[in-house]
Design a protein around this motif. Sequence first.
Motif, mmCIF file in Angstrom:
data_model
loop_
_atom_site.group_PDB
_atom_site.id
_atom_site.type_symbol
_atom_site.label_atom_id
_atom_site.label_comp_id
_atom_site.label_asym_id
_atom_site.label_seq_id
_atom_site.Cartn_x
_atom_site.Cartn_y
_atom_site.Cartn_z
ATOM 1 N N PHE A 27 49.283 46.762 47.596
ATOM 2 C CA PHE A 27 49.828 45.609 48.303
ATOM 3 C C PHE A 27 49.907 45.864 49.808
ATOM 4 C CE2 PHE A 27 53.131 48.159 46.277
ATOM 5 C CZ PHE A 27 53.884 48.586 47.360
ATOM 6 N N TRP A 58 48.296 37.997 44.565
ATOM 7 C CA TRP A 58 47.721 38.384 45.855
ATOM 8 C C TRP A 58 47.746 37.219 46.853
ATOM 9 C CZ3 TRP A 58 42.730 41.829 45.280
ATOM 10 C CH2 TRP A 58 43.059 42.997 44.573
ATOM 11 N N LYS A 59 47.685 35.997 46.359
ATOM 12 C CA LYS A 59 47.707 34.813 47.216
ATOM 13 C C LYS A 59 49.106 34.206 47.294
ATOM 14 C CE LYS A 59 43.112 33.983 45.373
ATOM 15 N NZ LYS A 59 43.083 35.371 44.885
ATOM 16 N N THR A 108 47.725 38.967 38.382
ATOM 17 C CA THR A 108 47.568 39.826 39.556
ATOM 18 C C THR A 108 46.873 39.095 40.693
ATOM 19 O OG1 THR A 108 47.558 41.893 38.318
ATOM 20 C CG2 THR A 108 46.436 41.907 40.429
ATOM 21 N N GLU A 155 43.058 39.606 51.565
ATOM 22 C CA GLU A 155 44.261 39.524 50.764
ATOM 23 C C GLU A 155 44.964 40.871 50.793
ATOM 24 O OE1 GLU A 155 43.312 36.080 47.611
ATOM 25 O OE2 GLU A 155 42.579 38.056 47.010
ATOM 26 N N SER A 156 46.271 40.870 50.556
ATOM 27 C CA SER A 156 47.104 42.068 50.567
ATOM 28 C C SER A 156 47.269 42.600 51.995
ATOM 29 C CB SER A 156 46.553 43.162 49.654
ATOM 30 O OG SER A 156 46.448 42.697 48.317
ATOM 31 N N TYR A 165 54.151 43.485 44.809
ATOM 32 C CA TYR A 165 53.559 42.561 45.789
ATOM 33 C C TYR A 165 54.623 41.611 46.327
ATOM 34 C CZ TYR A 165 48.682 43.886 45.260
ATOM 35 O OH TYR A 165 47.495 44.577 45.308
ATOM 36 N N THR A 191 43.711 50.104 44.844
ATOM 37 C CA THR A 191 44.143 49.009 45.708
ATOM 38 C C THR A 191 45.659 49.094 45.865
ATOM 39 O OG1 THR A 191 44.346 47.496 43.823
ATOM 40 C CG2 THR A 191 42.263 47.447 45.044
#
Length: 496
Positions: free
Chosen positions: A451, A166-167, A162, A466-467, A116, A449
């Motif tokens: 990134f 994501w943020k 995790t 997100e992502s 990420y 899922t």
Amino acid sequence: MTSPHTLPTYDHFIDGAAHPPSSGEYLPTDDPYTGKTWGRIARGNRADAERAVQAARTAFDTGAWPALTASERGRMLWRLADLITAHAPRLAEIERRDNGKLATEVVSQVRYMADYFRYYAGQADKVESKVIPTDKKGVFAYTRYEAKGVIAIITPWNSPLTLTSWKLAPALAAGCTVVIKPSEFTSASMLEFALLFEQAGFPKGVVNVVTGLGKEVGEALVTHPDVAHIGFTGGSEAGRAIYQLAAKNFKTVTLELGGKSPNIVFDDADLDQAVKGAVSGIFAAAGQSCQAGSRLLVQRTIHDRFVAKLIDFMKDVKLGDPADEATQVGPIATRPQFEKILSYIEIAKNEGATCVLGGRSRPDLGAGQFVEPTIFTGVRNDMRIAQEEVFGPVLAVIPFDDEADAIRIGNDVAFGLAAAVWTRDLRRAMLMTEKIKAGTVWVNNYRATSFTSPFGGFKESGIGRESGSEAIREYLETKCVWISSDLDVPNPFVRR
């Protein structure tokens, strides 16, 4: 971060250093498998939140951070990713001890989280402005995208590192500074992670961590006038409260909330693969996942056969120590959640659903904070077990007749986070992905899922994404610039 106490003690991480709580109080952090307290975390309050926000605001306005180019921020994020990879075993071990997730999964998650930061390292200098062709003569117009400012990140206990990444990764790539408030149940891994930022070269105050209770720290961050945006993952009720508080000062929010996701199996599906998809959807991570496929919609023509296959697949599942690589289902992360899951099992029975697998706790395992993988049949979609998020290894099986019936049942819920469709029919797959109201729809797979791909929900499952490349926009303000090339200013009393 140790103290004279026999237990490891974690203080806040503010302005690049450990800071004891202003109250002098600490909260225990427990191992869900053993039931034993293994560490202590700082119990923060409004004063601690204020100090962290001030550090983040100062770092945003002055010093080295705002002077960096986007490419330099990207290189810093890449260095951080390398450090995450190097420290993954240590971070994963702390997170496993904190929330009871399987060691095999959490090690994989922490290593993947480095990607990420690498992805957003590349995104940092790819935020391109554009020239706008306007209908006005003698002017040149273009956009700028500017960092919003201080971001408050509030995350839950199921996947703290995790879900923070994501943020955090897009926020830093955008040029923001942050204050992180992890769950009081799982703060230790985040405080260990914070130590890596100085090694990666981040200036002091860019990343801060304040631990404690939601009412005492989270609310202080959400209402702070210097916090520009809140990124939150958690339950819908908490998300609603955060949204209401943020609205008072017109703050923007990214909310990734609950789900009651339909996992839909048609009679033309590869049933053996669909069984594995159903298991992955609800029993992976002991069902403690916002995207859990907690409603299994099975076409009536195959209902009994499919349920029998599912029960057969799950009959020998191994519950136990999450540190053991042979374990498939670990403990419930917190005692309150454990009790909530058991209460929903009783609710389902009282509503008339039939428990065909599990339905019990396992006091013989570890400290007893285990719930057997549980399957209910005879479920109507208006039952609480089908409408409310249990957040545990409890599956509600609902029969349907045809495509229209599956769409009706699938959408007849307040949430819209995720869904899956199992079919060999391409036309049917395309129809279902169009008609199901969810932010993510999987076809012949579940729980994937990346990134690179956006994630978020419809309806009460949240706001924003997100992502993926879209996520960085959540942390940027759009500014339009107009430059005149006219030598003579037109009539000032007439709008141009």
